[in-house]
Structures are given as C-alpha cells and as structure tokens.
Design a protein around this motif. Sequence first.
Motif, PDB file in Angstrom:
ATOM      1  N   VAL A   1       0.842  -1.193   0.000  1.00 22.10           N
ATOM      2  CA  VAL A   1       0.000   0.000   0.000  1.00 22.10           C
ATOM      3  C   VAL A   1       0.879   1.246   0.000  1.00 22.10           C
ATOM      4  N   THR A   2       0.493   2.221  -0.815  1.00 20.49           N
ATOM      5  CA  THR A   2       1.158   3.521  -0.824  1.00 20.49           C
ATOM      6  C   THR A   2       0.110   4.614  -0.963  1.00 20.49           C
ATOM      7  N   GLY A   3       0.509   5.846  -0.637  1.00 18.59           N
ATOM      8  CA  GLY A   3      -0.261   6.984  -1.085  1.00 18.59           C
ATOM      9  C   GLY A   3      -0.066   7.106  -2.597  1.00 18.59           C
ATOM     10  N   GLU A   4      -0.815   7.987  -3.204  1.00 18.05           N
ATOM     11  CA  GLU A   4      -0.728   8.125  -4.661  1.00 18.05           C
ATOM     12  C   GLU A   4       0.165   9.308  -5.012  1.00 18.05           C
ATOM     13  N   HIS A   5       1.424   9.001  -5.330  1.00 14.89           N
ATOM     14  CA  HIS A   5       2.397  10.038  -5.678  1.00 14.89           C
ATOM     15  C   HIS A   5       3.107   9.610  -6.956  1.00 14.89           C
ATOM     16  N   GLN A   6       2.883  10.350  -8.036  1.00 11.90           N
ATOM     17  CA  GLN A   6       3.301   9.898  -9.362  1.00 11.90           C
ATOM     18  C   GLN A   6       4.775  10.129  -9.680  1.00 11.90           C
ATOM     19  N   THR A   7       5.501  10.860  -8.831  1.00  8.63           N
ATOM     20  CA  THR A   7       6.911  11.111  -9.121  1.00  8.63           C
ATOM     21  C   THR A   7       7.859  10.432  -8.133  1.00  8.63           C
ATOM     22  N   LYS A   8       7.464  10.329  -6.881  1.00  9.83           N
ATOM     23  CA  LYS A   8       8.357   9.742  -5.881  1.00  9.83           C
ATOM     24  C   LYS A   8       8.000   8.302  -5.525  1.00  9.83           C
ATOM     25  N   VAL A   9       6.746   7.929  -5.740  1.00  3.22           N
ATOM     26  CA  VAL A   9       6.343   6.529  -5.543  1.00  3.22           C
ATOM     27  C   VAL A   9       5.685   6.109  -6.855  1.00  3.22           C
ATOM     28  N   ASP A  10       6.532   5.823  -7.830  1.00  5.21           N
ATOM     29  CA  ASP A  10       6.074   5.632  -9.201  1.00  5.21           C
ATOM     30  C   ASP A  10       6.534   4.281  -9.728  1.00  5.21           C
ATOM     31  N   MET A  11       6.436   4.090 -11.041  1.00  7.31           N
ATOM     32  CA  MET A  11       6.840   2.816 -11.639  1.00  7.31           C
ATOM     33  C   MET A  11       8.298   2.491 -11.366  1.00  7.31           C
ATOM     34  N   GLU A  12       9.146   3.497 -11.363  1.00  6.52           N
ATOM     35  CA  GLU A  12      10.560   3.235 -11.103  1.00  6.52           C
ATOM     36  C   GLU A  12      10.741   2.670  -9.689  1.00  6.52           C
ATOM     37  N   TYR A  13       9.996   3.219  -8.741  1.00  4.27           N
ATOM     38  CA  TYR A  13      10.039   2.709  -7.365  1.00  4.27           C
ATOM     39  C   TYR A  13       9.509   1.282  -7.313  1.00  4.27           C
ATOM     40  N   PHE A  14       8.390   1.029  -8.005  1.00  2.19           N
ATOM     41  CA  PHE A  14       7.802  -0.307  -7.990  1.00  2.19           C
ATOM     42  C   PHE A  14       8.708  -1.330  -8.683  1.00  2.19           C
ATOM     43  N   ARG A  15       9.418  -0.912  -9.723  1.00  2.00           N
ATOM     44  CA  ARG A  15      10.327  -1.834 -10.430  1.00  2.00           C
ATOM     45  C   ARG A  15      11.420  -2.359  -9.500  1.00  2.00           C
ATOM     46  N   HIS A  16      11.815  -1.537  -8.555  1.00  2.00           N
ATOM     47  CA  HIS A  16      12.874  -1.957  -7.635  1.00  2.00           C
ATOM     48  C   HIS A  16      12.321  -2.695  -6.414  1.00  2.00           C
ATOM     49  N   THR A  17      11.193  -2.236  -5.901  1.00  2.00           N
ATOM     50  CA  THR A  17      10.695  -2.803  -4.650  1.00  2.00           C
ATOM     51  C   THR A  17       9.947  -4.122  -4.846  1.00  2.00           C
TER      52      THR A  17
END
Length: 370
Positions: free
Chosen positions: A127-143
Amino acid sequence: MSFVKVWQQLDWDDIRLSIYAKTAADVERALAKPQCDIDDFKALISPAAEPYLEQIAQQATLLTRQRFGYTIHFYVPLYLSNLCANACTYCGFSMENRIKRRTLTPADIERECVAIKALQFDSVLLVTGEHQTKVDMEYFRHTLPQIKCHFNHVAMEVQPLEQQQYRELKGLGLDAVMVYQETYHARTYAKHHLRGNKTNFDYRLETPDRLAQAGIDKIGIGALLGMEDWRTDSFFVASHLAYLERQYWQSRYSISFPRLRPCTGGIEPKSIMTDRQLVQLICAYRLFNHDVELSLSTRESAHFRDNVLPLGVTSMSAGSKTQPGGYADDTPELEQFAISDDRSVAEVAMAVKRRGFEVVWKDWDAVYSG
C-alpha cells in the motif's frame, strides 16, 4: 468498451428508489432461487430484507462452506509510503494533512519483510499513497522483486496505472491489485476528491478493465461504506463485478467492505451502516455470487470479525499496521487510519481456529491459475 459505458446507463436515483421500494415478497422470491440475479441483490440489501437476516445468513454460510470449505486466507498490508499528491477528505495520507511523511528504502523494506515473515504471512498487500513522481513505476520496479523474494503472493493497492505498466509489474511478480472506487456517485466523488489525479473519476473507474486486459490474476473492487448511501453504492459494486466476470472471466475477483474509520482530518460518514447491516451486505454478496472472495480488514472490531467469520468471509487481515515501517518499528503518528481489531496475529489465528477454521497463510499458487 469499459465499465464507464455501463455506469453511464445506470441512474443513481432510480436505482436507490428501486432498492428502497423492495418488499418482503421480493426478498422471499430471491431467497427461493438457487442463484440470485442483480434485481434479487437489490432485494437482499433493501430495508425489507432486514427481518430475514437469519435466513439470509444461513444460506450464505452454506454456500460459502460448499465453495471455500473451512479455510480463511490471512494477508497483511505492507505500507511502503504515505506520500500522496491527492487531497481527499477522508484519508489520513491526504496531502493537506500535516503528518510526517516517509517512503521506505530498500533497507527499510528488508526489515519489514523479515518482521512480517516472522508472523507466518506469505501473502502481502503493498500500500502507498498516490504520488506519481516519488512513488512511481521506477520505485515499484525496484521494490516489487525485492518483496517477491520473501512472499508467495503479492498484491498492490497504489495509484491507478496504465495497462502496459500493470503487464510489466505482473512480469515482476505481481499477483493481484485492489482498486476501490470509493463511491460510484460522481458528484459525491468530486466533493471528496479535491486535488490530484484521483479527481479523474472515469480513469479510476476503468482501472479494473486495464487490470484484466493486462492479465492480472486477481482484482479487488469495493466502495468506501459511509461516503454515500451504502445500499446504492453496493449495488454498483455488484454491477461492476457482474460486468467484469462477463468480460474477463480469466481473472478472479474480490470485494472488500471498508467502513469510514477515524483518521487525521477525517470526515463524518454520510450514511451510517450498523453492524447488522454490514452482515446483511456480506451475506447478500455471497447469495449473489458464490465464487467471489470476500475480505474483511482490521477496520472492524474483534468481536464483529469473530462473529461474522462463518457467514461469507474468505480472507482477513491480521495484526495490521497502517503506517510505513510499522512492523519493524511501530510509529502510530504516520498511520493512514486507526484500526479497530488490534489483536496480535497469533490471537486472531487462535480465534479463527476456535471456530473450526483453518488459517491459510498464502493465496493460490500461480501454478493453479488458468
């Protein structure tokens, strides 16, 4: 074609009036059927059905045992970030709330995974808040790959994404996505979603279509009970489910029942739903759809969860922390909302077992999916 087209053909006020106009005869007719249709569902969630709750509950219990046996799936939410670019009146993560913000680093995530695995879970909801620049696809690709190394089943509840992005995440180990419309009443939706991408009602409503087209195995839908008239919103959830199963039969579906809970800057519910009415709704969904998974979170009290367990519920969270880093280091001031069932995981598991059920710590293995 998407559910938006179907939604445009449904008139909220007409549907609400038709639900409240249902009679005892309509309820009895629905209960006499081996399979209820959407009009029967209206009757089962109507005020006219309240005197029939015992009979409705008995049928729901029987159908659930026939389809799911005596098992309850346990999952746990893993909050990765409380950063959010939306202003929503009912959420503790709203950008307008003055709370400490945190996004977990790889080291933080590793500590959380270790702490959660020690509790026996093999199924997590990210679960995350909705933040398109700091919690984005790039973040999800790593986590996502990092977390998938620890858990058999990984679901997400994050901002709506594009179909190709969901397809990419599926390749990285994503099994399920939960996306709740909050309310299917467009004007009420606009009233409570003030800024950010979440103001786009249609884009959010089309998200389950994109998920199914991307081949996601399980899709969770639902409404935030209390934001609008709960009976009418629940009808729209049932209609959405029926549409999705017709269009995308390859995916599995789940429904959750979140009631508004206290949070920083929160609102009072417009529509109060009693415990008895929530039981009525859970059982009505089971009579309407024998296969859908029904999930109950720690928003509800321990007493309520223990007693509603046999009636239709198939999955539960336990020991939930609603703030980033909460399992390795509990910090309540970062939480999204206050939970009600604050028992330990072991205590919830013991309560489930005392009622004759077996705890299943992970979802279906991928090898069993179609």
